[in-house]
Design an enzyme around this catalytic site. Structure first.
Site, short mmCIF file in Angstrom:
data_model
loop_
_atom_site.label_atom_id
_atom_site.label_comp_id
_atom_site.label_asym_id
_atom_site.label_seq_id
_atom_site.Cartn_x
_atom_site.Cartn_y
_atom_site.Cartn_z
N LYS A 182 6.50 -2.09 1.96
CA LYS A 182 5.32 -1.46 2.57
C LYS A 182 4.13 -2.40 2.41
O LYS A 182 3.25 -2.22 1.56
CB LYS A 182 5.06 -0.09 1.93
CG LYS A 182 4.14 0.77 2.75
CD LYS A 182 4.30 2.22 2.37
CE LYS A 182 3.27 3.11 3.00
NZ LYS A 182 3.26 3.10 4.47
N HIS A 214 -1.43 -21.10 0.49
CA HIS A 214 -0.37 -20.17 0.90
C HIS A 214 0.53 -19.77 -0.27
O HIS A 214 0.89 -18.61 -0.42
CB HIS A 214 0.50 -20.79 2.01
CG HIS A 214 -0.16 -20.74 3.36
ND1 HIS A 214 -1.36 -21.37 3.63
CD2 HIS A 214 0.21 -20.12 4.50
CE1 HIS A 214 -1.70 -21.15 4.89
NE2 HIS A 214 -0.77 -20.39 5.44
N LEU A 254 11.12 1.13 7.03
CA LEU A 254 10.47 1.61 5.82
C LEU A 254 11.20 2.86 5.32
O LEU A 254 11.44 3.78 6.10
CB LEU A 254 9.01 1.96 6.09
CG LEU A 254 8.27 2.27 4.79
CD1 LEU A 254 7.87 1.00 4.08
CD2 LEU A 254 7.08 3.17 5.02
N ARG A 266 8.04 3.84 -4.77
CA ARG A 266 8.07 2.89 -3.64
C ARG A 266 7.02 1.80 -3.84
O ARG A 266 7.27 0.63 -3.52
CB ARG A 266 7.87 3.63 -2.31
CG ARG A 266 8.06 2.73 -1.10
CD ARG A 266 8.04 3.50 0.20
NE ARG A 266 6.76 4.13 0.45
CZ ARG A 266 6.49 4.91 1.49
NH1 ARG A 266 7.44 5.16 2.38
NH2 ARG A 266 5.30 5.45 1.65
N GLU A 278 11.94 2.43 14.26
CA GLU A 278 11.09 3.50 13.71
C GLU A 278 9.83 3.57 14.56
O GLU A 278 9.77 2.95 15.63
CB GLU A 278 10.78 3.25 12.23
CG GLU A 278 10.11 1.94 11.93
CD GLU A 278 10.00 1.62 10.44
OE1 GLU A 278 9.74 2.53 9.65
OE2 GLU A 278 10.17 0.43 10.09
N TYR A 284 0.83 -1.20 0.00
CA TYR A 284 0.00 0.00 0.00
C TYR A 284 0.86 1.25 0.00
O TYR A 284 2.09 1.19 0.21
CB TYR A 284 -0.94 0.01 1.22
CG TYR A 284 -0.26 0.29 2.55
CD1 TYR A 284 0.55 -0.67 3.15
CD2 TYR A 284 -0.41 1.51 3.19
CE1 TYR A 284 1.18 -0.41 4.36
CE2 TYR A 284 0.21 1.78 4.40
CZ TYR A 284 1.00 0.81 4.98
OH TYR A 284 1.64 1.07 6.17
N ARG A 328 -7.91 -20.40 -1.87
CA ARG A 328 -6.96 -20.23 -0.76
C ARG A 328 -5.85 -21.27 -0.77
O ARG A 328 -6.11 -22.47 -0.72
CB ARG A 328 -7.70 -20.26 0.58
CG ARG A 328 -6.82 -19.80 1.74
CD ARG A 328 -7.58 -19.74 3.05
NE ARG A 328 -6.76 -19.11 4.08
CZ ARG A 328 -5.77 -19.72 4.73
NH1 ARG A 328 -5.49 -20.98 4.46
NH2 ARG A 328 -5.06 -19.08 5.64
N1 PMP Z 1 7.48 3.79 8.92
C1 PMP Z 1 6.36 3.05 8.87
C2 PMP Z 1 6.36 1.71 9.51
C3 PMP Z 1 5.22 3.55 8.22
O1 PMP Z 1 4.09 2.80 8.16
C4 PMP Z 1 5.25 4.85 7.66
C5 PMP Z 1 4.03 5.46 7.02
N2 PMP Z 1 3.47 4.68 6.06
C6 PMP Z 1 6.44 5.58 7.74
C7 PMP Z 1 7.53 5.02 8.37
C8 PMP Z 1 6.53 6.96 7.14
O2 PMP Z 1 6.55 6.89 5.74
P1 PMP Z 1 6.07 8.08 4.83
O3 PMP Z 1 6.91 9.25 5.16
O4 PMP Z 1 6.31 7.59 3.44
O5 PMP Z 1 4.62 8.32 5.14
#
Ligand code: PMP
Length: 284
Positions: free
Chosen positions: A149, A102, A207, A52, A182, A33, A100
């Site tokens: 993501k 895996h 991310l 991304r 993070e 996403y 379904r």
């Molecule tokens: N880390 C994670 C785990 C996230 O889910 C997000 C937001 N989607 C971010 C960092 C920040 O990313 P962005 O600046 O692209 O929104």
């Protein structure tokens, strides 16, 4: 006027927007996403978000549901049909609908594309960034591919919920070595007492935030020194400033972590400069 969403080729009323129960996004979180801020009707950092998204799909071998050009059109159409000037555009691509199992489907399936838009008070985001927020730490129990993501967000939502129940705005995730990775949906930064800004490297299982990348460029323009290196929870507690970054979070200062005041407990000068510069960047 009812909200309009896009689902697999059709613009439908949001309340009627559905995917099949065999969709692998629904069954396995086999999906990726993006979340894009819409400011004055314009998508902020659209191209890096598309880059991304394509990378995430590639890493998971999910076929792109359409080319980038038509996808940009769908996004603009969702914004136009909803008549929303300031919002959060959500884009999800799942591997598609299949019996379904895996393992990936053996016969080709169409990936599913869902695009929704909700109102976002972007000025409210900036006001919150001018005040700062509280955060709480949670152990990082996620997998080894946080660079993708993916919608597999269960550890993230559990961490966010735990932080919220403690009165925090965000969960700061800490690994088994005591390093901050993070946030549950944000990247983390500190300003050390020597004035250097520090944020974990994207090579280090986090991310690659789009806002993070934009803030790195803005910091360079402002001649703020940044190092991309992991920092510990102790270093965060001892920092002059701490802030989070995300598309819906700007560069929001964290003024209190686990009840411990960061700096003097108010937004510091570096975060303030970045918030102001990021606001100008969004409005440019
Ligand atoms: N880390 C994670 C785990 C996230 O889910 C997000 C937001 N989607 C971010 C960092 C920040 O990313 P962005 O600046 O692209 O929104």
């Amino acid at each position: 006027m009812s909200r309009i969403s896009y689902v697999n080729g059709a613009y439908v009323r949001h309340m009627d927007a559905v995917v099949h129960i065999d969709d692998r996004g629904y069954q396995f979180a086999d999906a990726v996403y993006e979340g894009v801020t819409v400011r004055h009707g314009r998508m902020v950092d659209l191209e890096p978000h598309l880059d991304r998204l394509w990378r995430s799909m590639g890493e998971l071998r999910i076929a792109a549901p359409m080319q980038r050009g038509p996808m940009r059109f769908v996004f603009r159409e969702v914004i136009r049909r909803n008549r929303i000037e300031n919002g959060f555009l959500y884009i999800q691509v799942s591997r598609g609908v299949a019996r379904r199992d895996h393992a990936f489907p053996t016969t080709p399936v169409h990936s599913s594309l869902v695009v929704t838009l909700k109102r976002l008070d972007v000025d409210g985001v900036i006001r919150r960034a001018e005040k700062g927020v509280k955060a709480h730490t949670e152990p990082d129990i996620r997998w080894g591919r946080c660079d993708v993501k993916s919608t597999s967000l269960l550890p993230n939502i559990l961490a966010k919920q735990a932080a919220k129940e403690k009165g925090g705005f965000e969960a700061v995730l800490v690994d088994t070595q005591g390093y901050v990775t993070e946030g549950s949906s944000t990247n983390m930064w500190i300003v050390r007492k020597d004035g250097v800004v520090q944020t974990r490297s994207t090579a280090d299982n986090i991310l690659p935030g789009i806002t993070r990348a934009t803030l790195l460029k803005i910091a360079a323009e402002l001649q703020i020194k940044v190092v991309e290196e992991a920092f510990s929870l102790d270093a965060a507690k001892d920092a002059a400033e701490m802030f989070l970054s995300s598309s819906t979070g700007c560069a929001t200062p964290i003024v209190e972590l686990d009840g411990h005041m960061i700096g003097d407990g108010t937004p510091g000068p570096v975060a303030k400069r970045l918030v102001e510069a990021y606001r100008r960047y969004m409005d440019a």
